[in-house]
Design an enzyme around this catalytic site. Structure first.
Site, PDB file in Angstrom:
ATOM      1  N   ASN A   1      -5.408   5.409   2.297  1.00 44.05           N
ATOM      2  CA  ASN A   1      -6.278   6.288   3.079  1.00 44.05           C
ATOM      3  C   ASN A   1      -7.735   6.167   2.669  1.00 44.05           C
ATOM      4  O   ASN A   1      -8.629   6.411   3.463  1.00 44.05           O
ATOM      5  CB  ASN A   1      -5.846   7.751   2.916  1.00 44.05           C
ATOM      6  CG  ASN A   1      -4.503   7.990   3.578  1.00 44.05           C
ATOM      7  OD1 ASN A   1      -4.285   7.590   4.717  1.00 44.05           O
ATOM      8  ND2 ASN A   1      -3.579   8.596   2.853  1.00 44.05           N
TER       9      ASN A   1
ATOM     10  N   GLY B   1      -0.552  11.313  18.175  1.00 44.51           N
ATOM     11  CA  GLY B   1       0.483  11.446  17.161  1.00 44.51           C
ATOM     12  C   GLY B   1       1.346  10.200  17.062  1.00 44.51           C
ATOM     13  O   GLY B   1       1.316   9.324  17.932  1.00 44.51           O
TER      14      GLY B   1
ATOM     15  N   ARG C   1     -11.383   8.382   6.065  1.00 46.10           N
ATOM     16  CA  ARG C   1     -11.653   8.483   4.628  1.00 46.10           C
ATOM     17  C   ARG C   1     -12.046   7.154   3.980  1.00 46.10           C
ATOM     18  O   ARG C   1     -12.480   7.118   2.837  1.00 46.10           O
ATOM     19  CB  ARG C   1     -10.436   9.077   3.904  1.00 46.10           C
ATOM     20  CG  ARG C   1     -10.378  10.593   4.019  1.00 46.10           C
ATOM     21  CD  ARG C   1      -9.109  11.153   3.419  1.00 46.10           C
ATOM     22  NE  ARG C   1      -7.954  10.939   4.298  1.00 46.10           N
ATOM     23  CZ  ARG C   1      -6.694  11.144   3.929  1.00 46.10           C
ATOM     24  NH1 ARG C   1      -6.416  11.527   2.692  1.00 46.10           N
ATOM     25  NH2 ARG C   1      -5.705  10.944   4.786  1.00 46.10           N
TER      26      ARG C   1
ATOM     27  N   THR D   1     -31.525 -47.122 -16.134  1.00 42.75           N
ATOM     28  CA  THR D   1     -31.953 -45.727 -16.249  1.00 42.75           C
ATOM     29  C   THR D   1     -33.298 -45.488 -15.571  1.00 42.75           C
ATOM     30  O   THR D   1     -34.210 -46.299 -15.702  1.00 42.75           O
ATOM     31  CB  THR D   1     -32.043 -45.369 -17.740  1.00 42.75           C
ATOM     32  OG1 THR D   1     -30.727 -45.399 -18.267  1.00 42.75           O
ATOM     33  CG2 THR D   1     -32.654 -44.001 -17.954  1.00 42.75           C
TER      34      THR D   1
ATOM     35  N   GLU E   1       7.089  18.164   8.371  1.00 43.62           N
ATOM     36  CA  GLU E   1       5.730  17.777   7.979  1.00 43.62           C
ATOM     37  C   GLU E   1       5.163  18.801   6.995  1.00 43.62           C
ATOM     38  O   GLU E   1       5.460  19.996   7.090  1.00 43.62           O
ATOM     39  CB  GLU E   1       4.832  17.676   9.221  1.00 43.62           C
ATOM     40  CG  GLU E   1       5.154  16.470  10.092  1.00 43.62           C
ATOM     41  CD  GLU E   1       5.170  15.177   9.297  1.00 43.62           C
ATOM     42  OE1 GLU E   1       4.098  14.734   8.855  1.00 43.62           O
ATOM     43  OE2 GLU E   1       6.265  14.594   9.100  1.00 43.62           O
TER      44      GLU E   1
HETATM   45  C1  UD1 Z   1       3.245  10.376   8.735  1.00 37.30           C
HETATM   46  C2  UD1 Z   1       4.582  11.057   8.901  1.00 37.30           C
HETATM   47  C3  UD1 Z   1       5.005  11.672   7.568  1.00 37.30           C
HETATM   48  C4  UD1 Z   1       5.054  10.618   6.501  1.00 37.30           C
HETATM   49  C5  UD1 Z   1       3.734   9.882   6.426  1.00 37.30           C
HETATM   50  C6  UD1 Z   1       3.868   8.702   5.511  1.00 37.30           C
HETATM   51  C7  UD1 Z   1       4.576  11.828  11.210  1.00 37.30           C
HETATM   52  C8  UD1 Z   1       4.413  12.973  12.120  1.00 37.30           C
HETATM   53  N1  UD1 Z   1       4.442  12.066   9.910  1.00 37.30           N
HETATM   54  O1  UD1 Z   1       2.320  11.383   8.409  1.00 37.30           O
HETATM   55  O2  UD1 Z   1       6.264  12.281   7.682  1.00 37.30           O
HETATM   56  O3  UD1 Z   1       5.345  11.209   5.243  1.00 37.30           O
HETATM   57  O4  UD1 Z   1       3.348   9.378   7.716  1.00 37.30           O
HETATM   58  O5  UD1 Z   1       2.630   8.144   5.282  1.00 37.30           O
HETATM   59  O6  UD1 Z   1       4.850  10.734  11.656  1.00 37.30           O
HETATM   60  N2  UD1 Z   1      -1.037   6.534  14.074  1.00 37.30           N
HETATM   61  C9  UD1 Z   1      -1.291   5.976  15.327  1.00 37.30           C
HETATM   62  N3  UD1 Z   1      -1.503   6.804  16.380  1.00 37.30           N
HETATM   63  C10 UD1 Z   1      -1.478   8.144  16.261  1.00 37.30           C
HETATM   64  C11 UD1 Z   1      -1.240   8.702  14.996  1.00 37.30           C
HETATM   65  C12 UD1 Z   1      -1.012   7.874  13.922  1.00 37.30           C
HETATM   66  O7  UD1 Z   1      -1.317   4.752  15.462  1.00 37.30           O
HETATM   67  O8  UD1 Z   1      -1.682   8.811  17.282  1.00 37.30           O
HETATM   68  C13 UD1 Z   1      -0.788   5.632  12.945  1.00 37.30           C
HETATM   69  C14 UD1 Z   1      -1.831   5.727  11.862  1.00 37.30           C
HETATM   70  O9  UD1 Z   1      -2.852   4.778  12.083  1.00 37.30           O
HETATM   71  C15 UD1 Z   1      -1.018   5.397  10.604  1.00 37.30           C
HETATM   72  C16 UD1 Z   1       0.383   5.899  10.952  1.00 37.30           C
HETATM   73  O10 UD1 Z   1       0.423   6.016  12.345  1.00 37.30           O
HETATM   74  O11 UD1 Z   1      -0.934   4.021  10.374  1.00 37.30           O
HETATM   75  C17 UD1 Z   1       0.705   7.227  10.308  1.00 37.30           C
HETATM   76  O12 UD1 Z   1      -0.202   8.186  10.781  1.00 37.30           O
HETATM   77  P1  UD1 Z   1      -0.822   9.297   9.827  1.00 37.30           P
HETATM   78  O13 UD1 Z   1      -1.714  10.155  10.584  1.00 37.30           O
HETATM   79  O14 UD1 Z   1      -1.311   8.663   8.591  1.00 37.30           O
HETATM   80  O15 UD1 Z   1       0.521  10.111   9.525  1.00 37.30           O
HETATM   81  P2  UD1 Z   1       0.692  11.207   8.454  1.00 37.30           P
HETATM   82  O16 UD1 Z   1       0.113  12.464   8.953  1.00 37.30           O
HETATM   83  O17 UD1 Z   1       0.252  10.720   7.148  1.00 37.30           O
END
Ligand code: UD1
Ligand code: CA
Length: 470
Positions: A231, A84, A18, A427, A161
């Site tokens: 984001n 994840g 985004r 000057t 979640e």
């Molecule tokens: C996550 C939390 C949620 C919380 C929210 C806060 C989980 C399952 N959920 O959701 O409860 O309210 O953050 O913002 O944890 N990332 C990785 N590798 C991955 C996936 C994510 O490095 O495979 C990193 C992303 O770059 C980011 C962070 O982890 O910095 C959070 O990931 P994101 O996908 O934003 O999590 P949310 O779905 O927002």
């Protein structure tokens, strides 16, 4: 002081679609520092001994930024596929080996996280008998966030979640900011038990909380604004202005006059002493430091500049990698380029550019000049329109003006050249040879006045104009 029983894992492998950007999301600067680096700095400032940044999208760029910016306490760990947050933490644990203290888990896209917050979580962890402490926050619109599920006694049972939550669970506005402290041994085991049996088919770190709940989860509620994630670029702008305001307010509390906090851009690395004055729209960056009693007026942009006490930077002074001495004055509209030093009581006025030049104590160049590669002594007066001709197309050459020299307006000094102590350059002189102490240098063609000639010229021009209009 570092606390060896704590290490941090900072998640930064996600794509950040985004942002609509070719630059990896976590490298977008917030008040001059990439957003992930704010998080790293917060954990270092809180006394955490080592940190792992989990990288994936834009891996090379993030890794090289980490290496350039931080020492060996900060390492990167690759997450090959973004399966994840649970999988990301597993990747982040690898460089920690058999570490068995507390692992702090944070996200790389929350630049408003600060050392005070991290320290509070560390204290909550140390005071807890269970294996997990975490922050919780209240938000007006919880859409998208994981929700905190508590039992009747208020104990945290699990996280849910948004995509997995029932309508009743979605009504809960207490959410998971994504900041945890988890015992390493427990964490390793808990991660190995995660499944992808959820709405997103991911390994959720948040499922670790339910596993910890039998032993007790320590929940610390915290103002959500401090953990706001980024984001998109609207949130980037919002976080930046929040941080800007936080820095400006802290400065004001410490005794700096900040005329308009909302338009004061001071990076976290900058130092401003009490009793300095910052007018609106001032940008202070890098290693800039401002001493007591200095006055920085509107529109000044300073990168890595040391400003001494009582200095007065008038509006629109642009300066880099230089020193502006005690009670020195610049501007309005002055350009101080790298490696310049204005000694005490020195002055450069409007439309003066100074580069790699030392302007001695009490010396002045008040108007429209270029001073490049100069060594200027004390009490030198440099008249309007003086140019140091420092560049011959191949080399940069030095101009030396010794103490008490006087340079008349519209003079050119063709370097390398030296003007001796107390010498006087008339000057309009083009100085091509050294001028001895106390000598007068003069190079002009003699003026001739032709009586009545201006009137004749005007007559001739008028006739020409008439011809053309026929
Ligand atoms: C996550 C939390 C949620 C919380 C929210 C806060 C989980 C399952 N959920 O959701 O409860 O309210 O953050 O913002 O944890 N990332 C990785 N590798 C991955 C996936 C994510 O490095 O495979 C990193 C992303 O770059 C980011 C962070 O982890 O910095 C959070 O990931 P994101 O996908 O934003 O999590 P949310 O779905 O927002
Ligand atoms: Ca996600």
């Amino acid at each position: 002081m570092t606390t060896p029983e704590f290490a941090a894992v900072i998640l930064a492998a996600g794509q950040g679609t985004r942002m609509k950007s070719s630059l990896p999301k976590v490298l977008h600067p917030v008040l001059g520092l990439p957003m992930y680096a704010h998080v790293v700095q917060a954990v270092l400032d809180a006394g955490v001994g080592r940190a792992v940044v989990v990288v994936g999208h834009g891996r090379e760029a993030v890794e090289s930024d980490v290496q350039a910016r931080f020492d060996a306490r900060i390492v990167c760990a690759p997450q090959e596929r973004q399966l994840g947050t649970g999988d990301a933490v597993r990747a982040g644990l690898a460089p920690l080996g058999s570490f068995d203290g507390w692992v702090l888990v944070l996200c790389g896209d929350t630049p408003l996280v600060h050392a005070g917050l991290v320290r509070s979580l560390m204290e909550a962890a140390q005071a807890s008998s269970g294996p997990l402490a975490m922050l919780t926050g209240e938000v007006a619109d919880p859409t998208g966030y994981g929700r905190i599920v508590r039992d009747a006694g208020g104990n945290v049972l699990r996280l849910r979640e948004h995509k997995d939550a029932s309508p009743e669970e979605r009504a809960n506005r207490e959410v998971n900011p994504g900041v945890y402290a988890i015992r390493a041994g427990f964490l390793r085991e808990a991660l190995s038990r995660l499944s992808t049996d959820n709405a997103q088919g991911e390994l959720y770190l948040t499922d670790v909380v339910e596993q910890a709940s039998t032993q007790g989860v320590r929940a610390l509620s915290w103002p959500f604004a401090d953990t706001q994630g980024i984001n998109d670029r609207a949130q980037l702008a919002q976080c930046e202005s929040t941080l800007r305001l936080r820095v400006a307010t802290d400065l004001a509390r410490s005794g700096v006059t900040v005329r308009d906090p909302a338009t004061t851009y001071v990076e976290l690395s900058v130092k401003v002493a009490p009793d300095a004055i910052l007018e609106p729209n001032v940008h202070l960056r890098g290693t800039t430091s401002i001493a007591a009693g200095a006055h920085i007026e509107t529109g000044c942009v300073l990168n890595d500049v040391e400003v001494a006490s009582g200095a007065h930077l008038k509006p629109y002074t642009v300066a880099a990698r230089s020193i502006i001495g005690p009670r020195a004055e610049t501007g309005p509209f002055a350009h101080v380029r790298p490696e310049s030093v204005l000694e005490e009581d020195a002055k450069i006025g409007n439309f003066v550019e100074i580069k790699k030049t030392r302007l001695g104590k009490g010396s002045k160049a008040s108007h429209l000049s270029y001073l490049g590669d100069g060594e200027i002594g004390a009490d030198v007066n440099i008249g309007a329109g003086t140019i140091f001709c420092n560049y011959d197309g191949v080399n940069k050459n030095t101009t030396v003006l010794e103490d008490g020299a006087f340079i008349g307006s519209d003079s050119q000094l063709i370097a390398p050249v030296r003007v001796g102590k107390g010498a006087y350059v008339a000057t309009g002189t083009t100085v091509t040879m050294d001028v001895p102490d106390d000598a007068l240098a003069l190079s002009r063609t003699k003026q001739a006045n032709k009586q009545g000639y201006a009137r004749r010229l005007r007559g001739r021009f008028a006739a020409l104009k008439e011809d053309r209009n026929k």
